[in-house]
Design an enzyme around this catalytic site. Structure first.
Site, PDB file in Angstrom:
ATOM      1  N   ALA A  12     -31.180  29.935  66.893  1.00 12.61           N
ATOM      2  CA  ALA A  12     -31.757  29.659  65.572  1.00 12.61           C
ATOM      3  C   ALA A  12     -32.966  30.523  65.246  1.00 12.61           C
ATOM      4  CB  ALA A  12     -32.131  28.175  65.475  1.00 12.61           C
ATOM      5  N   TYR A 156     -15.383  40.567  72.763  1.00 15.99           N
ATOM      6  CA  TYR A 156     -15.999  39.814  71.658  1.00 15.99           C
ATOM      7  C   TYR A 156     -14.913  39.289  70.722  1.00 15.99           C
ATOM      8  CZ  TYR A 156     -18.842  39.060  67.404  1.00 15.99           C
ATOM      9  OH  TYR A 156     -19.438  38.523  66.279  1.00 15.99           O
TER      10      TYR A 156
HETATM   11  N1  LIG Z   1     -24.167  39.532  61.618  1.00 10.81           N
HETATM   12  C1  LIG Z   1     -22.861  39.768  61.528  1.00 10.81           C
HETATM   13  O1  LIG Z   1     -22.420  40.753  60.904  1.00 10.81           O
HETATM   14  C2  LIG Z   1     -21.892  38.811  62.155  1.00 10.81           C
HETATM   15  C3  LIG Z   1     -20.555  38.907  61.820  1.00 10.81           C
HETATM   16  C4  LIG Z   1     -19.625  38.024  62.389  1.00 10.81           C
HETATM   17  C5  LIG Z   1     -20.075  37.064  63.271  1.00 10.81           C
HETATM   18  N2  LIG Z   1     -21.397  36.988  63.599  1.00 10.81           N
HETATM   19  C6  LIG Z   1     -21.791  35.931  64.550  1.00 10.81           C
HETATM   20  O2  LIG Z   1     -22.870  35.203  64.013  1.00 10.81           O
HETATM   21  C7  LIG Z   1     -23.665  34.673  65.061  1.00 10.81           C
HETATM   22  C8  LIG Z   1     -25.119  35.041  64.822  1.00 10.81           C
HETATM   23  O3  LIG Z   1     -25.245  36.459  64.871  1.00 10.81           O
HETATM   24  P1  LIG Z   1     -26.416  37.237  64.154  1.00 10.81           P
HETATM   25  O4  LIG Z   1     -25.843  38.428  63.533  1.00 10.81           O
HETATM   26  O5  LIG Z   1     -27.211  36.273  63.348  1.00 10.81           O
HETATM   27  O6  LIG Z   1     -27.213  37.746  65.434  1.00 10.81           O
HETATM   28  P2  LIG Z   1     -28.754  37.631  65.856  1.00 10.81           P
HETATM   29  O7  LIG Z   1     -29.643  37.860  64.697  1.00 10.81           O
HETATM   30  O8  LIG Z   1     -28.910  38.458  67.068  1.00 10.81           O
HETATM   31  O9  LIG Z   1     -28.851  36.104  66.268  1.00 10.81           O
HETATM   32  C9  LIG Z   1     -28.225  35.651  67.410  1.00 10.81           C
HETATM   33  C10 LIG Z   1     -29.186  34.746  68.127  1.00 10.81           C
HETATM   34  O10 LIG Z   1     -28.519  34.209  69.279  1.00 10.81           O
HETATM   35  C11 LIG Z   1     -29.469  34.152  70.319  1.00 10.81           C
HETATM   36  N3  LIG Z   1     -28.825  34.171  71.610  1.00 10.81           N
HETATM   37  C12 LIG Z   1     -28.111  35.170  72.181  1.00 10.81           C
HETATM   38  N4  LIG Z   1     -27.713  34.806  73.399  1.00 10.81           N
HETATM   39  C13 LIG Z   1     -28.185  33.557  73.605  1.00 10.81           C
HETATM   40  C14 LIG Z   1     -28.102  32.657  74.677  1.00 10.81           C
HETATM   41  N5  LIG Z   1     -27.454  32.971  75.791  1.00 10.81           N
HETATM   42  N6  LIG Z   1     -28.692  31.435  74.548  1.00 10.81           N
HETATM   43  C15 LIG Z   1     -29.357  31.112  73.420  1.00 10.81           C
HETATM   44  N7  LIG Z   1     -29.475  31.937  72.364  1.00 10.81           N
HETATM   45  C16 LIG Z   1     -28.901  33.148  72.473  1.00 10.81           C
HETATM   46  C17 LIG Z   1     -30.329  35.394  70.128  1.00 10.81           C
HETATM   47  O11 LIG Z   1     -31.602  35.208  70.715  1.00 10.81           O
HETATM   48  P3  LIG Z   1     -32.058  36.065  71.986  1.00 10.81           P
HETATM   49  O12 LIG Z   1     -32.062  37.478  71.538  1.00 10.81           O
HETATM   50  O13 LIG Z   1     -33.381  35.521  72.325  1.00 10.81           O
HETATM   51  O14 LIG Z   1     -31.045  35.811  73.050  1.00 10.81           O
HETATM   52  C18 LIG Z   1     -30.435  35.463  68.615  1.00 10.81           C
HETATM   53  O15 LIG Z   1     -31.570  34.765  68.166  1.00 10.81           O
HETATM   54  C19 LIG Z   1     -23.103  35.253  66.356  1.00 10.81           C
HETATM   55  O16 LIG Z   1     -22.258  34.302  66.962  1.00 10.81           O
HETATM   56  C20 LIG Z   1     -22.306  36.451  65.881  1.00 10.81           C
HETATM   57  O17 LIG Z   1     -21.268  36.770  66.760  1.00 10.81           O
HETATM   58  C21 LIG Z   1     -22.319  37.829  63.071  1.00 10.81           C
END
Ligand SMILES: NC(=O)c1ccc[n+]([C@@H]2O[C@H](COP(=O)([O-])OP(=O)(O)OC[C@H]3O[C@@H](n4cnc5c(N)ncnc54)[C@H](OP(=O)(O)O)[C@@H]3O)[C@@H](O)[C@H]2O)c1
Length: 251
Positions: A12, A156
């Protein structure tokens, strides 16, 4: 038992998880903000969220023991859990043509553990209190890549595909207990994780994948999460909702 509904949002502190926490708090939920390394961002978020009672919980959700402690800590604080949003996730690049075998295996291990095992472990843990309450919502953030293939990150893509399938299975298994399970499959969304990759591919080219001519905003996914967490959406259980500006239809 408190009447205010509690939502646990993983990952979050940034991106889609952060936007989900903001939208859920605006809708009246108390938020358990999970973060792994981004403590400062999590603390800032707590101050920004509407309403009160929100708390931050540090946990690596890919670690099954940590995930168990996370859910029990949340229950100890709030004595209830109404919504679980599995947003934590990571895109791990892989190269089947030039990469080495060790890296190949490590990426599969890491990707499946974080993007598939963590959400289903948390769903298992959350289902118990939700069953006792007779209601609950589990919202999994998957990806457009689950349907289209991810040639530069096959683990992934497979993990997100698996999570779509698990969403359907769990919706069937848990419906009789009043627990609804949904998946949201975003396309490119402007987040701290995705933006550098979008810039590398060419911002305009990526935006052109959608007939809207732009990239998705985290708030658009967050608002969808809050909508699903609300009332009147139970009959959508088992749904995998595309949120990619129709880009999926163009390719
Ligand atoms: N952005 C896109 O284009 C996109 C598209 C399709 C799907 N998604 C999905 O949307 C979700 C969020 O992605 P986002 O783009 O918002 O990425 P983001 O900004 O990197 O956010 C992901 C968050 O997950 C946390 N995280 C990672 N590993 C973790 C762990 N082992 N335990 C707890 N927290 C963890 C990260 O924190 P830390 O760095 O501290 O670990 C980060 O705060 C993901 O599931 C991603 O696959 C994103």
């Amino acid at each position: 038992m408190s009447e205010v509904k509690v939502a646990l949002v993983t990952g979050a502190a940034s991106g889609i998880g952060r936007a989900s926490a903001i939208a859920l708090a605006a809708a009246g939920f108390t938020i358990a903000v999970n973060y792994r390394s981004k403590k400062a961002e999590a603390m800032t978020l707590l101050e920004e969220l509407a309403g009160d009672g929100h708390q931050a919980f540090c946990a690596d959700v890919a670690d099954a023991n940590d995930a168990g402690k996370l859910v029990s800590d949340v229950l100890e604080v709030y004595q209830r859990l109404d919504v679980l949003v599995n947003a934590a996730g990571q895109f791990t690049p892989q190269d089947i043509k030039n990469g080495n075998y060790r890296e190949w295996q490590d990426a599969w291990q890491h990707s499946l553990q974080l993007n598939l095992m963590a959400p289903v472990n948390l769903a298992f843990l959350a289902a118990k209190p939700m069953k006792e309450q007779g209601s609950g919502k589990i919202i999994n953030i998957t990806s457009r890549g689950a349907f289209r293939g991810e040639p530069t990150a096959p683990a992934y893509g497979a993990a997100k595909s698996g999570l779509n399938s698990a969403t359907q299975s769990l919706a069937l298994a848990l419906g009789e207990h009043g627990i609804c399970v949904y998946a949201i499959a975003p396309g490119w969304t402007e987040t701290p994780a995705a933006s550098p990759r979008i810039r590398k591919q060419g911002w305009d080219d990526v935006a052109a994948q959608s007939p809207l001519g732009r990239i998705g905003r985290p708030s658009e996914i967050g608002n969808l999460v809050a909508f699903l967490a609300g009332s009147e959406t139970d009959y959508l259980t088992g749904a995998i909702i595309d949120a990619n500006g129709a880009s999926y239809l163009r390719n």
